[in-house]
Design an enzyme around this catalytic site. Structure first.
Site, PDB file in Angstrom:
ATOM      1  N   ASN A  11       0.867  -1.178   0.000  1.00 28.36           N
ATOM      2  CA  ASN A  11       0.000   0.000   0.000  1.00 28.36           C
ATOM      3  C   ASN A  11       0.906   1.231   0.000  1.00 28.36           C
ATOM      4  OD1 ASN A  11      -1.750   2.084   0.570  1.00 28.36           O
ATOM      5  ND2 ASN A  11      -2.249   1.375   2.645  1.00 28.36           N
ATOM      6  N   LYS A  13       0.065   4.286  -0.249  1.00 25.30           N
ATOM      7  CA  LYS A  13      -0.562   5.468   0.367  1.00 25.30           C
ATOM      8  C   LYS A  13      -0.356   6.698  -0.524  1.00 25.30           C
ATOM      9  CE  LYS A  13      -0.079   3.208   4.775  1.00 25.30           C
ATOM     10  NZ  LYS A  13      -0.084   3.293   6.221  1.00 25.30           N
ATOM     11  N   HIS A  97      -9.623   1.070   4.544  1.00 24.31           N
ATOM     12  CA  HIS A  97      -8.354   1.189   5.274  1.00 24.31           C
ATOM     13  C   HIS A  97      -8.568   2.094   6.489  1.00 24.31           C
ATOM     14  CE1 HIS A  97      -4.273   2.387   6.294  1.00 24.31           C
ATOM     15  NE2 HIS A  97      -3.894   1.273   5.703  1.00 24.31           N
ATOM     16  N   GLU A  99      -6.973   4.446   7.710  1.00 24.91           N
ATOM     17  CA  GLU A  99      -6.766   5.883   7.475  1.00 24.91           C
ATOM     18  C   GLU A  99      -7.999   6.499   6.806  1.00 24.91           C
ATOM     19  OE1 GLU A  99      -3.006   5.407   5.496  1.00 24.91           O
ATOM     20  OE2 GLU A  99      -2.137   4.776   7.413  1.00 24.91           O
ATOM     21  N   GLU A 169      -5.637  -5.240  10.334  1.00 17.54           N
ATOM     22  CA  GLU A 169      -4.618  -4.237  10.598  1.00 17.54           C
ATOM     23  C   GLU A 169      -4.937  -3.522  11.908  1.00 17.54           C
ATOM     24  OE1 GLU A 169      -2.476  -2.893   6.789  1.00 17.54           O
ATOM     25  OE2 GLU A 169      -4.304  -1.706   6.945  1.00 17.54           O
ATOM     26  N   GLY A 175       2.259   1.928  10.843  1.00 21.99           N
ATOM     27  CA  GLY A 175       3.223   3.019  10.754  1.00 21.99           C
ATOM     28  C   GLY A 175       3.898   3.368  12.061  1.00 21.99           C
ATOM     29  N   SER A 215       3.202  -2.456  10.322  1.00 23.85           N
ATOM     30  CA  SER A 215       4.647  -2.525  10.539  1.00 23.85           C
ATOM     31  C   SER A 215       5.262  -3.874  10.162  1.00 23.85           C
ATOM     32  CB  SER A 215       4.993  -2.152  11.989  1.00 23.85           C
ATOM     33  OG  SER A 215       4.565  -0.829  12.270  1.00 23.85           O
TER      34      SER A 215
HETATM   35  P1  PGA Z   1       2.686   0.078   7.693  1.00 24.35           P
HETATM   36  O1  PGA Z   1       1.237   0.313   7.044  1.00 24.35           O
HETATM   37  O2  PGA Z   1       3.245  -1.177   7.082  1.00 24.35           O
HETATM   38  O3  PGA Z   1       3.477   1.315   7.305  1.00 24.35           O
HETATM   39  O4  PGA Z   1       2.498  -0.049   9.157  1.00 24.35           O
HETATM   40  C1  PGA Z   1       0.364  -0.748   6.808  1.00 24.35           C
HETATM   41  C2  PGA Z   1      -0.905  -0.232   6.179  1.00 24.35           C
HETATM   42  O5  PGA Z   1      -1.344   0.877   6.505  1.00 24.35           O
HETATM   43  O6  PGA Z   1      -1.515  -0.917   5.335  1.00 24.35           O
END
Ligand code: PGA
Length: 253
Positions: A11, A13, A97, A99, A169, A175, A215
């Site tokens: 992803n 983003k 997601h 976010e 997730e 993140g 992560s």
């Molecule tokens: P990350 O993000 O690997 O940077 O923690 C995962 C995601 O948001 O899908």
């Protein structure tokens, strides 16, 4: 037990312009070669889909979008339909997601509509669910997952288990560098599979891939992937660099 081929998804983003995405995809394609031991997907921003689709056409890497809208077309300024994504070469789309839920007010009802719309355009929805840190601390993890699965997925029409992917997730692991332990992740994945069996069917639930995200890095992917109900990874930050993402893809080597 049905074979669930692992899926490693990136992803990107809101990172990378068209030319940057093109260069990254080219590099990744070189590192991956024709290795098809796992399914691979990258989800660049909308504006980079066309810059990436040509590069990965004859490779094992599939294209994904990060969002979609549920209508086929119309006066919906700023939105993109599943049919448009299909025509742009997308096989997958991320839906719900955290976010999007956190910053753009997406609800479980919207996730349901988007999932159904994706399926109708033969796009594989990657439906993201997961609890926040305060929900985990309050002991609400399983009730949150239960609600997200019921409201987001009950009644969607699947022809087979490969039509849908679910990504667990935990919001506190995205993140942050904090990963769920392999046991925490496995516990959540097993719960999710059990709920999918109730909401869809047990046959479908056995074959649906459930990815872990939050992560994921080259040094933790192997132990996560060894768990029985973890069928892949949704990778954010570590998917932006081709060498690192390729290491994650090659976790089994
Ligand atoms: P990350 O993000 O690997 O940077 O923690 C995962 C995601 O948001 O899908």
């Amino acid at each position: 037990m049905p074979q669930r081929k692992p899926l490693i998804a990136g992803n990107w983003k809101m990172f990378k312009t068209g030319p940057e995405a093109n260069a990254t995809a080219r590099h990744l394609a070189k590192l991956v070669g024709d290795d098809a031991t796992v399914d691979i997907m990258i989800a660049p921003p909308f504006t980079a889909l066309s810059a990436v689709s040509g590069v990965i056409e004859d490779t094992p890497i599939a294209l994904g979008a990060q969002n979609l809208y549920w209508e086929a077309e119309g006066a919906f300024t700023g939105e993109i339909s599943p049919g448009m994504l299909k025509a742009a070469g997308c096989t997958y789309a991320l839906i719900g997601h955290s976010e999007r839920r956190q910053y753009f007010g997406e609800s479980d009802d919207g996730v349901h509509r988007k999932t159904q719309a994706a399926l109708e355009s033969a796009i594989i929805p990657v439906v993201c669910i997961g609890e926040t840190e305060s929900e985990r601390e309050a002991g609400e993890t399983f009730s949150v997952l239960d609600k997200q699965i019921r409201l987001g997925l009950e009644g969607v029409s699947l022809r087979g288990p490969r039509d849908l992917v679910v990504a667990y997730e935990p919001v506190w692991a995205i993140g942050t560098g904090k990963t769920a332990t392999k046991d925490q992740a496995q516990e959540a994945h097993a719960f999710i599979r059990e709920k999918l069996a109730k909401v869809l069917s047990s046959d479908l639930a056995l074959g649906i891939r459930i990815l872990y995200g939050g992560s994921v890095k080259p040094d933790n992917v192997k132990e996560l992937m060894a768990m029985p109900d973890i069928d892949g990874a949704l990778v954010g930050g570590a998917s932006l660099k081709p060498e690192i993402f390729a290491e994650i893809i090659h976790f089994g080597a």
